[in-house]
Design an enzyme around this catalytic site. Structure first.
Site, PDB file in Angstrom:
ATOM      1  N   CYS A  17      -2.112  -3.144   0.671  1.00 44.97           N
ATOM      2  CA  CYS A  17      -0.484  -1.836   0.279  1.00 44.97           C
ATOM      3  C   CYS A  17      -1.468  -0.800   1.314  1.00 44.97           C
ATOM      4  CB  CYS A  17      -1.665  -1.368  -1.273  1.00 44.97           C
ATOM      5  SG  CYS A  17      -1.451  -2.527  -2.502  1.00 44.97           S
ATOM      6  N   GLY A  44       2.894  -2.156   3.053  1.00 47.72           N
ATOM      7  CA  GLY A  44       3.675  -3.250   2.598  1.00 47.72           C
ATOM      8  C   GLY A  44       4.522  -3.051   2.732  1.00 47.72           C
ATOM      9  N   ASN A 118      -5.783  -0.387  -3.396  1.00 46.10           N
ATOM     10  CA  ASN A 118      -5.383  -1.108  -2.206  1.00 46.10           C
ATOM     11  C   ASN A 118      -6.986  -1.390  -2.221  1.00 46.10           C
ATOM     12  OD1 ASN A 118      -5.539  -0.468   1.346  1.00 46.10           O
ATOM     13  ND2 ASN A 118      -5.169  -1.743   0.361  1.00 46.10           N
ATOM     14  N   GLY A 119      -6.925  -2.436  -1.410  1.00 42.18           N
ATOM     15  CA  GLY A 119      -7.858  -3.776  -1.906  1.00 42.18           C
ATOM     16  C   GLY A 119      -8.253  -4.797  -3.228  1.00 42.18           C
ATOM     17  N   TYR A 258      -5.261  -5.514  13.966  1.00 40.71           N
ATOM     18  CA  TYR A 258      -3.980  -4.877  13.592  1.00 40.71           C
ATOM     19  C   TYR A 258      -3.217  -4.557  12.446  1.00 40.71           C
ATOM     20  CZ  TYR A 258       0.004  -8.091  11.627  1.00 40.71           C
ATOM     21  OH  TYR A 258       1.779  -7.819  10.620  1.00 40.71           O
TER      22      TYR A 258
END
Ligand code: SF4
Length: 475
Positions: A17, A44, A118-119, A258
């Site tokens: 996210c 996302g 996020n996570g 990345y």
């Protein structure tokens, strides 16, 4: 979970996210958040949402799809206020549905809460089942809802104390942005596994998963939020608190390899320049006689430029990406799946023909795309294709919010390098060493999580999570 549709990079690890938040009286915060989400879209592509507060009530718009598909001038104009938070999502633990799209808006006895996350919590299932036993009813499968329930159940404390107490139960990798009617709160996990930065726009504060969003909206970068830090932004300005005694930074190294955009900076290091250093190190470790270097667009171009520099070879555009392929493309058969790579990438025959090519990619996950790209270069007349990967083999699953799928699907966990070379039909194949990767980025080598490469998990996954992954592997 991956739902069988073709996305921009189907054979890569998937970031979960991107989060953004802003407190800016006098500004069109919904529109600013809308632009910021465009900048975070790479984190996302399954759903997007924006919640806005005008000080009295919180309104929200969210939907499935890209930012451009979810928002238009009409729904953005409907969101009026001076505080906003936005979210883009790729699902890992929760399924991909509108219910799980974020921010999650909860109306409880003390008011409204919008939460974006996020996570991944490694003890999320455990906390959820304890809350369920105590009577909580969950509507989504997200970690955000777990946090919302924890905050809502804590009585007789100030809102900030409730948030801090809720955080004390959590283990894992997370950034949260929480918005109430009058406050914006940014939180980073105790090890800083997932990134979060603070920016300033005309004297107002904003928060973002990546600094590229600040550039897009014209904000200045102020600093990274520290591991274990919570910042509270409201009418009194910005306050910072440590909600836990922080551990040593263990930033996800895949952000550099990345996930993050090359124009973002993480802890003072530019992502493009870090990738170029990874490429230079790779050239040093595995030189090869060749005519030119090319990278798999877009994410490997920075590393490929480093490989070219390190090997003293020209960098050429050997592959071109079609940017206008739709986000979702149903893949009913293997035949259509392999066509998918041809729809997205094409070899420049006049560059490739008769040449010994060094093909640089940032990672190999399942190997199917690498095999097709090598085949494409050979078909375009390449004499030799030497594949160089600017990270070590991914051999372990990630429990911290990145979809690595099960180890059964990870080529690096299943095959030796020589077997992978045979599988992708390259002339030679080499991966960057773990030591080379850690020493190239520019941060202290012990500042990273790299568990997907060496299995050294910095936060032990809880037994239920391991069992669940075990079940997934054995289904
Ligand atoms: Fe990132 Fe790998 Fe650590 Fe997951 S295990 S947080 S992908 S470095």
């Amino acid at each position: 979970m991956h739902d069988g549709t073709l996305r921009a990079e189907p054979d890569k690890l998937k970031e979960e996210c991107g989060v953004f938040g802003i407190y800016a009286p006098g500004h069109k915060v919904a529109q600013i958040t809308h632009y910021a989400l465009y900048a975070l879209q790479h984190r996302g592509q399954e759903s997007a949402g924006i919640a806005v507060s005008n000080g009295k009530k919180v309104e929200m718009e969210k939907g499935m799809g890209l930012v451009s598909e979810v928002f238009d001038n009409i729904n953005i104009r409907r969101l009026k206020g001076h505080i906003a938070t936005g979210h883009v999502r790729y699902s890992t633990m929760g399924s991909s549905s509108l219910l799980n799209a974020q921010p999650l808006l909860i109306r409880y006895r003390k008011g409204n809460l919008a939460i974006g996350h996020n996570g991944n919590l490694v003890n999320g299932r455990d906390i959820r089942s304890q809350l369920e036993q105590a009577g909580s009813i969950f509507q989504t499968t997200t970690d955000s809802e777990i946090v919302a329930h924890l905050i809502a159940r804590l009585k007789d404390t100030s809102f900030e104390d409730s948030v801090k107490e809720a955080l004390s139960f959590l283990r894992g990798a997370f950034t949260f942005i929480i918005m109430t009617e009058g406050k914006l709160i940014g939180i980073r996990d105790p090890l800083g596994i997932r990134p979060l930065s603070l920016g300033e726009l005309d004297g107002n504060y904003c928060l973002s998963s990546e600094t590229c969003a600040f550039d897009t909206i014209g904000a200045d970068f102020v600093r990274d939020i520290e591991p274990g830090e919570m910042v509270i932004i409201d009418e009194n300005g910005l306050r910072s608190e440590k909600y836990v005694s922080p551990g040593k930074l263990a930033l996800c190294i895949f952000e550099f390899i990345y996930f993050a955009r090359p124009d973002s900076n993480l802890h003072g290091i530019n992502v493009h320049l870090a990738r170029r250093e990874l490429g230079k190190q790779l050239a040093k470790e595995y030189p090869v006689e060749a005519d030119l270097v090319t990278g798999v667009p877009d994410s490997s171009i920075s590393a490929a430029s480093g490989v070219a520099e390190g090997m003293g070879l020209p960098y050429e555009m050997g592959l071109v990406k079609n940017r206008y392929i739709g986000r979702t493309f149903i893949q009913p058969s293997q035949k259509v799946r392999s066509l998918g790579v041809k729809l997205k990438l094409n070899a420049v025959k006049q560059v490739i023909k008769g040449k010994r090519i060094v093909l640089v990619d940032d990672s190999i996950v399942r190997g199917t795309t690498s095999k097709q790209i090598v085949g494409m270069l050979k078909k375009a007349g390449a004499k030799e294709v030497h594949v160089r990967i600017s990270s070590p083999p991914v051999t372990f699953s990630c429990y911290y919010g990145i979809d690595t799928s099960s180890t059964r699907e990870l080529l690096g966990a299943q095959k030796k390098v020589e077997e992978i070379r045979e599988f992708i039909k390259a002339d030679t194949l080499s991966y960057l060493s773990i030591e080379g990767m850690l020493s190239s980025i520019g941060l202290s080598p012990d500042s990273f999580c790299r568990a997907c490469f060496d299995g050294k998990y910095i936060v032990e996954p809880d037994s239920k999570m391991k069992k669940n992954i075990f079940e997934k592997i054995n289904r």
